[in-house]
Design a protein around this motif. Sequence first.
Motif, PDB file in Angstrom:
ATOM      1  N   MET A   1      10.951 -20.152  27.418  1.00  0.00           N
ATOM      2  CA  MET A   1      10.521 -18.945  28.289  1.00  0.00           C
ATOM      3  C   MET A   1      11.371 -18.121  28.034  1.00  0.00           C
ATOM      4  SD  MET A   1       8.650 -18.681  30.699  1.00  0.00           S
ATOM      5  CE  MET A   1       7.931 -18.477  32.325  1.00  0.00           C
ATOM      6  N   GLU A   2      12.935 -18.123  27.738  1.00  0.00           N
ATOM      7  CA  GLU A   2      13.760 -17.307  27.427  1.00  0.00           C
ATOM      8  C   GLU A   2      13.467 -16.554  26.094  1.00  0.00           C
ATOM      9  OE1 GLU A   2      18.299 -17.410  27.138  1.00  0.00           O
ATOM     10  OE2 GLU A   2      17.773 -18.305  29.051  1.00  0.00           O
ATOM     11  N   HIS A   3      13.085 -17.457  25.305  1.00  0.00           N
ATOM     12  CA  HIS A   3      12.677 -16.852  23.799  1.00  0.00           C
ATOM     13  C   HIS A   3      11.495 -16.091  23.907  1.00  0.00           C
ATOM     14  CE1 HIS A   3      12.032 -17.121  19.559  1.00  0.00           C
ATOM     15  NE2 HIS A   3      11.000 -17.436  19.599  1.00  0.00           N
ATOM     16  N   SER A   4      10.495 -16.210  24.757  1.00  0.00           N
ATOM     17  CA  SER A   4       9.210 -15.412  24.691  1.00  0.00           C
ATOM     18  C   SER A   4       9.663 -14.134  25.532  1.00  0.00           C
ATOM     19  CB  SER A   4       8.141 -15.986  25.775  1.00  0.00           C
ATOM     20  OG  SER A   4       8.613 -16.328  27.069  1.00  0.00           O
ATOM     21  N   LYS A   5      10.830 -13.812  26.180  1.00  0.00           N
ATOM     22  CA  LYS A   5      11.088 -12.717  26.891  1.00  0.00           C
ATOM     23  C   LYS A   5      11.797 -11.923  26.068  1.00  0.00           C
ATOM     24  CE  LYS A   5      11.430 -14.229  31.783  1.00  0.00           C
ATOM     25  NZ  LYS A   5      12.247 -14.166  32.765  1.00  0.00           N
ATOM     26  N   ASP A   6      12.780 -12.428  25.066  1.00  0.00           N
ATOM     27  CA  ASP A   6      13.440 -11.690  23.992  1.00  0.00           C
ATOM     28  C   ASP A   6      12.357 -11.016  23.018  1.00  0.00           C
ATOM     29  OD1 ASP A   6      15.906 -12.454  25.074  1.00  0.00           O
ATOM     30  OD2 ASP A   6      16.266 -13.933  23.738  1.00  0.00           O
ATOM     31  N   PHE A   7      11.323 -11.862  22.633  1.00  0.00           N
ATOM     32  CA  PHE A   7      10.403 -11.511  21.802  1.00  0.00           C
ATOM     33  C   PHE A   7       9.443 -10.381  22.365  1.00  0.00           C
ATOM     34  CE2 PHE A   7       5.783 -11.716  20.047  1.00  0.00           C
ATOM     35  CZ  PHE A   7       6.010 -11.563  19.012  1.00  0.00           C
ATOM     36  N   GLU A   8       9.361 -10.327  23.527  1.00  0.00           N
ATOM     37  CA  GLU A   8       8.696  -9.355  24.259  1.00  0.00           C
ATOM     38  C   GLU A   8       9.418  -8.031  24.309  1.00  0.00           C
ATOM     39  OE1 GLU A   8       7.125 -10.324  28.294  1.00  0.00           O
ATOM     40  OE2 GLU A   8       5.998 -12.086  27.552  1.00  0.00           O
ATOM     41  N   LYS A   9      10.733  -8.183  24.596  1.00  0.00           N
ATOM     42  CA  LYS A   9      11.541  -6.987  24.324  1.00  0.00           C
ATOM     43  C   LYS A   9      11.568  -6.291  23.227  1.00  0.00           C
ATOM     44  CE  LYS A   9      14.401  -8.153  28.423  1.00  0.00           C
ATOM     45  NZ  LYS A   9      15.827  -8.515  28.817  1.00  0.00           N
ATOM     46  N   ARG A  10      11.717  -7.186  22.188  1.00  0.00           N
ATOM     47  CA  ARG A  10      11.864  -6.720  20.610  1.00  0.00           C
ATOM     48  C   ARG A  10      10.562  -5.965  20.256  1.00  0.00           C
ATOM     49  NH1 ARG A  10      12.879 -11.516  17.136  1.00  0.00           N
ATOM     50  NH2 ARG A  10      12.611 -12.810  19.058  1.00  0.00           N
ATOM     51  N   GLU A  12       8.303  -4.787  22.593  1.00  0.00           N
ATOM     52  CA  GLU A  12       8.315  -3.528  23.346  1.00  0.00           C
ATOM     53  C   GLU A  12       9.231  -2.103  22.810  1.00  0.00           C
ATOM     54  OE1 GLU A  12       9.326  -2.925  27.768  1.00  0.00           O
ATOM     55  OE2 GLU A  12       8.259  -4.484  27.606  1.00  0.00           O
TER      56      GLU A  12
END
Length: 141
Positions: A1-10, A12
């Motif tokens: 879950m945390e990995h996907s949020k970091d990916f989304e932020k990058r 974005e």
Amino acid sequence: MEHSKDFEKRVEKKVEHYVKKVVKVIAMVILGAILFLLANYLLMWLWNWLMPEVFGLSTITYWQALGIFILAKLLFGFGGGGGKNKGKSSHKKKFKATHGCSTMRRDFDQWKHYEQFWKEEGAEAYKNYVERIKNNNHDTE
């Protein structure tokens, strides 16, 4: 879950970065076009203000001014200056004394004694030279 949020932020941040770049490029193109049109209008205004009175020429339209502007740019260049050599030194700066001036520089070093020579021998030598010229001129007449 945390990995996907970091990916989304990058992703974005990357999208935001590219959108900002595209907006800046579009703004620069629009600004450039506006400046070009204003320069053309200024050329027309100056021509119509000066040329009829100074040279007796007729006034011109906006499109004729655009043609003159483009013609002048083609004939006299688009500015920008140096082209390839912007960061490099020019040929004149590269020129050194070893390229033909070395003999002149060497001879110039001898001139530091000129003032002392003139004080000691120069005035008298010059007087003798003038007398020789006067005597030679009298002999030929």
